[in-house]
Design an enzyme around this catalytic site. Structure first.
Site, short mmCIF file in Angstrom:
data_model
loop_
_atom_site.label_atom_id
_atom_site.label_comp_id
_atom_site.label_asym_id
_atom_site.label_seq_id
_atom_site.Cartn_x
_atom_site.Cartn_y
_atom_site.Cartn_z
N ASP A 187 0.82 -1.20 0.00
CA ASP A 187 0.00 0.00 0.00
C ASP A 187 0.86 1.25 0.00
O ASP A 187 1.41 1.63 1.03
CB ASP A 187 -0.89 -0.05 1.25
CG ASP A 187 -1.75 1.18 1.37
OD1 ASP A 187 -1.86 1.93 0.38
OD2 ASP A 187 -2.31 1.40 2.46
N ASP A 245 -1.60 5.89 -5.10
CA ASP A 245 -1.97 5.00 -4.00
C ASP A 245 -2.35 3.61 -4.49
O ASP A 245 -3.47 3.39 -4.95
CB ASP A 245 -3.13 5.63 -3.23
CG ASP A 245 -3.52 4.80 -2.01
OD1 ASP A 245 -2.85 3.79 -1.74
OD2 ASP A 245 -4.50 5.17 -1.34
#
Ligand SMILES: *[C@@H]1O[C@H](CO)[C@@H](O)[C@H](O)[C@H]1NC(C)=O
Ligand SMILES: *[C@@H]1O[C@H](CO)[C@@H](O)[C@H](O)[C@H]1NC(C)=O
Ligand SMILES: *[C@@H]1O[C@H](CO)[C@@H](O)[C@H](O)[C@H]1NC(C)=O
Ligand SMILES: *[C@@H]1O[C@H](CO)[C@@H](O)[C@H](O)[C@H]1NC(C)=O
Ligand SMILES: *[C@@H]1O[C@H](CO)[C@@H](O)[C@H](O)[C@H]1NC(C)=O
Length: 423
Positions: free
Chosen positions: A119, A308
């Site tokens: 992530d 992201d």
């Protein structure tokens, strides 16, 4: 046998490198980690949950965001597939290929393998553990620190993270040997969850996260004050040929994260480099232009954007989403589904979003659809959605499927290369 020796040699070399006080950069290297999709047998997508979860995650973004900004405790930010509820009218005919919730990569921690979500929108490496109540860990692989010969408790240290979708985790902290793609960091901070939100409990595919944003976002504290720990990437960077990791996602969301190397065969032409504004701790950059088809629009008041990998969609400022869907016949903002939907047979224009001042990242029209919204597959939910005035644009998988992206921790920049078009 030869293989074993090589592994042993490499491990030894790595150990030597890490034992040295000033990193003796004897041998640099690179390594790959696969990112794989939930197998159908695991995919809750089959019961229609996965895409609805994502839709709801999008829905939840606004609340999570604004609440966190108000209290000034924005610690991490993700729209994660985390809510298996199919409440609402958005019954999704799920196609695991399209909608599978999470993409995971195997990580070895003190000899125990867990499937973690990489992530770039947060900076904590946390894991499901035997400190959680048994009923919270059903279906998960859990880390048992007592069974690791290399675990060291950080006395008094704690972590608590909440993500943009309202999910979160908390627990204690230690260090352990963490191996990703065959490369080991001996004393990586490992956050051992003793509490996780219900959404993580239900996400039996995810045993935790590997945060790859800047270390300043790390939530570890020593009981009284913040003591941010280094991410795996920060720790491993000095061992790499190049201080980078790259995200190379296929249209189905599977793909490869590669550390230390930029594989120029994965994109067309030259890579464009854009400096990031790391002051927030995210891989953040201005994005003050967009294009629908070839029509470029200056958007000087645009929110900045972040890259992201923990988010599924391309979340743009609301007026950008409106401008895009105004060019899609039959598109509408549907509050019940929680975003823009359109007839699946509509022609979709390309969308491009500015990455810094010098690059436009294009997502072809045929890669925009995220999911179908009804069993007959006549209504589609877009992979481009509005951020409801959240004040940040979040560029997730919708972009990474069309753009090969290098995250450069050395000079804090992002490299973009357009991926070959898909038929
Ligand atoms: C949907 O959610 C609402 C509010 O969260 C709740 O009142 C309602 O009972 C739920 N419906 C279903 C079918 O779960
Ligand atoms: C899932 O989302 C619904 C609607 O947003 C919410 O009411 C419910 O509490 C969530 N459930 C879990 C397990 O997070
Ligand atoms: C960062 O490093 C890359 C090479 O690794 C270089 O090509 C690029 O120009 C640099 N970018 C910036 C913004 O300094
Ligand atoms: C960098 O990001 C911060 C925080 O999001 C923002 O306030 C600032 O304006 C940005 N700086 C530049 C030069 O864009
Ligand atoms: C809808 O699409 C899914 C995934 O491609 C497929 O499995 C399913 O059969 C389709 N349903 C109909 C009614 O065409």
């Amino acid at each position: 046998m030869a293989t074993l020796r090589i592994i042993f040699f490499v491990t030894l070399l790595a150990a030597l490198v890490w034992a040295a006080p000033a990193p003796a950069r004897i041998k640099k290297r690179s390594f790959k980690v696969p990112r794989y999709i939930n197998t159908p047998v695991h995919a809750r997508g089959l019961d229609g949950g996965a895409a609805v979860r994502k839709v709801f995650n999008k829905y939840n973004l606004k609340g999570g965001f604004i609440a966190q900004e108000k209290t000034g405790t924005l610690t991490g930010l993700d729209i994660k597939a985390s809510n298996a509820s199919s409440n609402g009218t958005g019954t999704v005919a799920a196609n695991p290929g399209e909608n599978a919730a999470l993409f995971l990569s195997p990580v070895d921690i003190g000899g125990q393998t867990l499937n973690l979500d990489f992530d770039s929108g947060s900076s904590d490496l946390w894991v499901f553990s035997t400190d959680l109540p048994a009923k919270a860990t059903t279906g998960h692989s859990v880390y048992d620190k007592t069974k690791s010969a290399t675990f060291k408790q950080m006395t008094g240290a704690k972590f608590q993270i909440s993500y943009g979708d309202g999910s979160g985790a908390a627990g204690t902290v230690g260090t352990d040997a963490v191996t990703i793609g065959g490369v080991t960091v001996q004393n990586q901070a490992v956050e051992v969850a003793n509490a996780v939100s219900q959404s993580f409990v239900q996400d039996t595919n995810t045993d935790g996260l590997v945060g790859l944003a800047f270390s300043k976002l790390n939530t570890v504290n020593d009981g009284t004050k913040k003591t941010p720990q280094k991410t795996f990437f920060d720790n491993v960077m000095g061992q790499l040929d190049l201080p980078v990791f790259t995200a190379d996602l296929d249209p189905d969301g599977t793909g490869v994260y590669e550390f230390g190397k930029i594989d120029a065969t994965k994109f067309q032409g030259e890579m464009a480099w854009i400096p990031v504004n790391a002051s927030s701790g995210f891989w953040q950059f201005p994005s003050a232009k967009f294009a629908v088809g070839n029509q470029i629009v200056d958007n000087p008041t645009a929110s900045q954007a972040i890259a992201d990998t923990g988010t599924s969609l391309l979340l743009v400022d609301q007026q950008v989403a409106e401008a895009y869907y105004s060019q899609v016949k039959g598109a509408q903002l549907n509050a019940q589904v929680g975003g823009f939907i359109y007839p699946c047979d509509a022609a979709l224009p390309d969308i491009s979003v500015a990455i810094g001042d010098s690059y436009m990242a294009k997502i072809p029209g045929n890669q925009i659809t995220f999911a179908t919204v009804d069993k007959a597959n006549t209504t589609c939910f877009g992979g481009v959605q509005g951020n409801s005035g959240a004040g940040l644009q979040i560029y997730g998988d919708t972009m990474f499927k069309a753009q090969f992206v290098a995250f450069n921790g050395g000079n804090q920049s992002l490299g973009f290369g357009e991926k070959p078009p898909v038929a």
